[in-house]
Design an enzyme around this catalytic site. Structure first.
Site, PDB file in Angstrom:
ATOM      1  N   CYS A  43      30.602  18.437  -4.717  1.00 27.60           N
ATOM      2  CA  CYS A  43      29.910  19.469  -5.500  1.00 27.60           C
ATOM      3  C   CYS A  43      29.869  20.763  -4.704  1.00 27.60           C
ATOM      4  CB  CYS A  43      28.503  19.013  -5.865  1.00 27.60           C
ATOM      5  SG  CYS A  43      28.476  17.744  -7.152  1.00 27.60           S
TER       6      CYS A  43
ATOM      7  N   GLU B 246      26.779  24.631  -1.911  1.00 25.53           N
ATOM      8  CA  GLU B 246      26.418  23.403  -1.213  1.00 25.53           C
ATOM      9  C   GLU B 246      27.435  23.117  -0.118  1.00 25.53           C
ATOM     10  OE1 GLU B 246      25.890  18.676  -2.267  1.00 25.53           O
ATOM     11  OE2 GLU B 246      25.007  20.164  -3.598  1.00 25.53           O
TER      12      GLU B 246
ATOM     13  N   ARG C   2      18.486  18.513  -0.870  1.00 18.77           N
ATOM     14  CA  ARG C   2      19.566  18.920   0.041  1.00 18.77           C
ATOM     15  C   ARG C   2      19.018  19.633   1.281  1.00 18.77           C
ATOM     16  NH1 ARG C   2      20.846  15.794  -2.985  1.00 18.77           N
ATOM     17  NH2 ARG C   2      22.630  15.737  -4.414  1.00 18.77           N
TER      18      ARG C   2
END
Length: 365
Positions: free
Chosen positions: A278, A350, A217
């Protein structure tokens, strides 16, 4: 820069609102503004209603108040001009989004400019018997692209089917699934700043990315200091199936694999609920955030109209029409505190949380 000049005009709410000089003095949020290109070729969001465009309309969570100014940019020129204007007029309080699939806006909105990156195109740059090289606009929906190339028999992007963002956000976040991530298929990433100057990240002569550029990420665009950069296009290299490796037919064909993974996503994730995907990053390798949340017994827990999904514990979903951004933030804190208390892990969001008076430049998916 001359080739990037685009004339822009303001549209105010209500439409009959005053002259431009007096309109600029109208305090936010009574008359938020959108920047609209004069060109009729741009498919921009418009409304006959004398009301502001709420950020809830540009977020998959469906939450958020009005922005001081909103612009939908459908070309690099429009994006560059809007970025320059936003940084100047709003003192750096400027946000670039794609489909708004990983951003949580404030209930009060945002006291700055929001730019929707809608630079949507797909061009074949190279196509031999074994590979296809695509040049893709950052505003292109990644799910649509993944389905199209998989259907055409090209391997490499099947994992992205069902990812709700744009190619720009997919790249910026180095999004991934099923053991693959964006950097696996990307060969270059082109960004622009407010002056129209381009910065290109590309693989080295051996075809590899320099060490440290990409991680879980994380992309190299996140590490840049100085002028804010916005991703405008990428290139990606995909492999044609049926080239003698035995994977072009049957259940392992790209389209079949993409359909299978899409079905898995639909069965395991609350895709029919309002969410931002998420909500937390995995805190360590082989330590899924969702499993920690599930093991803490938090499925169904939440605050107000928001709760942890019963289907996938790393999703927060809006379960009532009264769900607010404040509910989501409070639910995030509840989950973080309980997971820390039970297991000692600090869960990092996130989803990108944007405050009403947030400072600085931000780029979201």
């Amino acid at each position: 820069m001359a080739g990037l000049r685009v004339r822009l005009r303001y549209q105010a709410w209500p439409p009959q609102a005053l002259s431009r000089s007096s309109r600029s003095r109208v305090p936010w949020p009574r008359h938020p503004r959108r920047l609209l290109p004069r060109s009729g070729s741009s498919q921009l969001l418009s409304s006959p209603q004398p009301a502001p465009h709420l950020l809830s309309q540009y977020s998959s969570f469906g939450l958020g108040g009005p922005a001081s100014c909103l612009v939908v940019a459908t070309s690099t020129a429009e994006l560059t001009q809007a970025l320059a204007r936003g940084l100047e007029e709003y003192h750096g309080r400027c946000v670039v989004i794609g489909k708004g699939s990983n951003v949580l806006f404030d209930d009060r909105g945002f006291s700055g400019m929001v730019i929707v990156n809608a630079v949507d195109f797909v061009h074949d740059d190279d196509d031999d018997m074994m590979h296809k090289v695509l040049r893709v606009g950052a505003g292109t929906p990644v799910n649509r692209l993944a389905m199209d190339v998989s259907r055409d028999g090209y391997r490499g992007l099947e994992f992205a089917v069902g990812i709700p963002g744009t190619v720009g956000g997919f790249t910026y976040m180095n999004a991934g699934a099923h053991g693959s991530q964006a950097s696996d298929v990307l060969t270059s990433v082109t960004c622009v700043n407010a002056s129209g100057e381009r910065t290109v990240f590309r693989r080295d002569d051996s075809g590899e990315w320099p060490n440290g550029w990409w991680d879980y990420r994380h992309s190299p665009v996140m590490d840049l200091d100085g002028d804010p950069l916005v991703i405008v296009e990428v290139t990606m290299r995909l492999r044609r199936t049926g080239d003698g490796d035995g994977d072009g037919d049957g259940d392992d064909a790209p389209e079949k694999r993409a359909q299978r993974w899409l079905q898995q996503r639909q069965e395991s994730q609350p895709v029919n609920k309002r969410s931002a995907g998420c909500i937390f990053r995995n805190p360590a390798a082989n330590v899924p955030a969702g499993k920690l949340i599930d093991d803490a017994g938090l499925k169904g827990a939440g605050v107000g109209g928001c709760q942890v999904s019963e289907k996938h514990a790393n999703y927060l979903v809006g379960v009532t029409s009264a769900c607010t951004s404040a509910d989501v933030r409070a639910s995030m804190r509840l989950v973080q505190e309980e997971v820390r208390r039970r297991f000692g892990y600090d869960l990092e969001p996130e989803v990108r949380v944007l405050d009403y008076d947030g400072d600085g430049f931000h780029a979201f998916r």
